[in-house]
Design a protein around this motif. Structure first.
Motif, mmCIF file in Angstrom:
data_model
loop_
_atom_site.group_PDB
_atom_site.id
_atom_site.type_symbol
_atom_site.label_atom_id
_atom_site.label_comp_id
_atom_site.label_asym_id
_atom_site.label_seq_id
_atom_site.Cartn_x
_atom_site.Cartn_y
_atom_site.Cartn_z
ATOM 1 N N GLY A 114 15.924 10.008 -5.632
ATOM 2 C CA GLY A 114 16.873 9.302 -4.761
ATOM 3 C C GLY A 114 17.352 7.963 -5.306
ATOM 4 O O GLY A 114 17.883 7.149 -4.551
ATOM 5 N N THR A 161 21.303 7.932 -4.998
ATOM 6 C CA THR A 161 21.656 7.923 -3.575
ATOM 7 C C THR A 161 21.392 6.544 -2.984
ATOM 8 O O THR A 161 22.218 6.002 -2.235
ATOM 9 N N ALA A 187 22.211 14.806 1.517
ATOM 10 C CA ALA A 187 22.382 15.711 0.367
ATOM 11 C C ALA A 187 23.855 16.083 0.189
ATOM 12 O O ALA A 187 24.391 16.036 -0.916
HETATM 13 P P1 ADP Z 1 17.844 10.398 -8.806
HETATM 14 O O1 ADP Z 1 18.976 9.460 -9.041
HETATM 15 O O2 ADP Z 1 16.525 9.711 -8.646
HETATM 16 O O3 ADP Z 1 17.777 11.473 -9.839
HETATM 17 P P2 ADP Z 1 19.447 11.373 -6.593
HETATM 18 O O4 ADP Z 1 19.762 10.226 -5.722
HETATM 19 O O5 ADP Z 1 20.502 11.842 -7.529
HETATM 20 O O6 ADP Z 1 18.093 11.117 -7.384
HETATM 21 O O7 ADP Z 1 18.996 12.586 -5.651
HETATM 22 C C1 ADP Z 1 18.697 13.851 -6.200
HETATM 23 C C2 ADP Z 1 19.244 14.934 -5.276
HETATM 24 O O8 ADP Z 1 18.601 14.853 -4.032
HETATM 25 C C3 ADP Z 1 20.737 14.791 -5.001
HETATM 26 O O9 ADP Z 1 21.313 16.065 -4.972
HETATM 27 C C4 ADP Z 1 20.802 14.153 -3.629
HETATM 28 O O10 ADP Z 1 21.924 14.565 -2.895
HETATM 29 C C5 ADP Z 1 19.535 14.647 -2.973
HETATM 30 N N1 ADP Z 1 18.970 13.635 -2.071
HETATM 31 C C6 ADP Z 1 18.675 12.344 -2.360
HETATM 32 N N2 ADP Z 1 18.188 11.709 -1.288
HETATM 33 C C7 ADP Z 1 18.201 12.608 -0.271
HETATM 34 C C8 ADP Z 1 17.824 12.557 1.124
HETATM 35 N N3 ADP Z 1 17.332 11.450 1.671
HETATM 36 N N4 ADP Z 1 17.990 13.687 1.866
HETATM 37 C C9 ADP Z 1 18.477 14.809 1.304
HETATM 38 N N5 ADP Z 1 18.847 14.921 0.020
HETATM 39 C C10 ADP Z 1 18.707 13.844 -0.770
#
Ligand code: ADP
Ligand code: MG
Length: 327
Positions: A82, A85, A292
């Motif tokens: 996350g 995100t 997500a």
């Molecule tokens: P990182 O940057 O650490 O690799 P991301 O923020 O890209 O992580 O998140 C990885 C995946 O998980 C993405 O597809 C994102 O949409 C999903 N995701 C992140 N946080 C949440 C959340 N709180 N609830 C549902 N899905 C999430």
């Protein structure tokens, strides 16, 4: 024009006021419900804004200037926890709360750039051209690659590109290799209130550069094995604080993707507190389909009226308290 929406009573509805201020009605309501700006008087027609209210909000809006940007790196060598995100939504929440915000996408996977709605095809120069060299052998200044974002007038992006992976390798033999990002940020520190650095899922030269450039770090921890590398990450944080000029304070571990009341969630929370002590944010980010799904929209959730976005405002407020205590 302001007077277009003036009506006979001399007061304005939420929609009219928001239009005069130049923000979305849901943003205006959100700022009020969180106590960031005062709510107007209500009469039997609902909220009514006076001219004075609108001037007051305008004055507040976009004027929370710090002398120098507070730089926060969002780090964890595990992917999918996350980081991106958190970065984009926190950046949006800070901008909505009145700060001038720069996101630096420091991951060759370009996720923050695309989540903020910028296609890699449209990126002419990226952070790779600032740390390394462009194809014609020149180097760009950070100020030359920053682009404004359509979501908010106080939100800016230094985009990434896949070339950053090569830049990382080429850095290894360059002088000042650990602090090149910090040096690149230096000339623009006074132009922003907050700079957020979205890091790649590795603990290599890029995360190292991000941490030496950071006043503080946030470590997102999800329910998986993200904790396994926490010891190594904290040791690296200390090394970066020793090498660089900045404090690299541990702002906190952020529990992300929490599915409420699972045994796993409780165990992870306990372990996180064992490792990070009191440095765990009160705000937890729940696992939500809405979060997500927002990844592919090109617009962070905080710029919609989705309820799921509230947690990112809570996180921004926790951080504002911590940052406020610094210069
Ligand atoms: P990182 O940057 O650490 O690799 P991301 O923020 O890209 O992580 O998140 C990885 C995946 O998980 C993405 O597809 C994102 O949409 C999903 N995701 C992140 N946080 C949440 C959340 N709180 N609830 C549902 N899905 C999430
Ligand atoms: Mg990411």
């Amino acid at each position: 024009m302001a007077d277009e929406v003036e009506n006979t009573s001399g007061t304005y509805t939420v929609g009219e006021a928001a239009r005069l201020i130049g923000i979305e009605p849901h943003t205006l309501r959100r700022l009020e419900s969180r106590g960031i700006i005062p709510a107007p008087v209500r009469d039997k027609r609902g909220r009514r804004y006076t001219r004075a209210d609108i001037e007051h909000i305008r004055e507040h809006y976009g004027t929370r200037r710090r002398r120098e940007a507070y730089t926060i790196a969002i780090v964890n060598q595990k992917g999918g926890v996350g980081k991106t995100t958190t970065t984009v939504n926190l950046a949006g929440a800070f901008a909505i709360n009145g700060h001038r915000v720069l996101v630096i996408d420091f991951d060759p996977q370009v996720n923050a750039t695309s989540t903020l709605g910028i296609s890699w095809r449209d990126v002419e120069y990226s952070i790779a051209d600032v740390l390394g060299t462009t194809p014609d052998g020149t180097t760009k200044r950070l100020s030359e690659i920053i682009v404004p974002l359509p979501h908010h007038p106080s939100l800016f992006l230094a985009p990434s590109s896949i070339k950053l992976a090569y830049t990382e390798m080429s850095l290894i033999n360059r002088p000042g290799r650990d602090t090149r990002l910090d040096s690149a940020i230096e000339p623009i520190r006074k132009e922003y209130d907050i700079i957020l650095l979205d890091c790649p899922p590795t603990l290599g030269m890029l995360s190292f550069n991000a941490m030496t450039a950071a006043d503080g770090i946030i470590v997102p921890i999800d329910e998986s094995l993200a904790l396994q590398g926490a010891g190594q990450l904290l040791a690296t944080r200390k090394e970066c604080a020793d090498i660089g000029r900045r404090r690299v304070a541990l702002l906190g571990a952020l529990l992300t993707r929490q599915r409420t009341q699972t045994a796993a969630a409780e165990v992870i929370e306990e372990l996180t507190k064992e490792i990070f002590g009191s440095r765990v944010f009160k705000t937890k980010i729940p696992e939500r389909v809405g979060i997500a799904n927002s990844t592919g929209m090109g617009r962070p959730l905080v710029f919609t009226d989705a309820r799921e976005a509230d947690v990112f405002f809570s996180l921004a407020e926790e951080l504002e308290g911590m940052i406020h205590a610094t210069k």
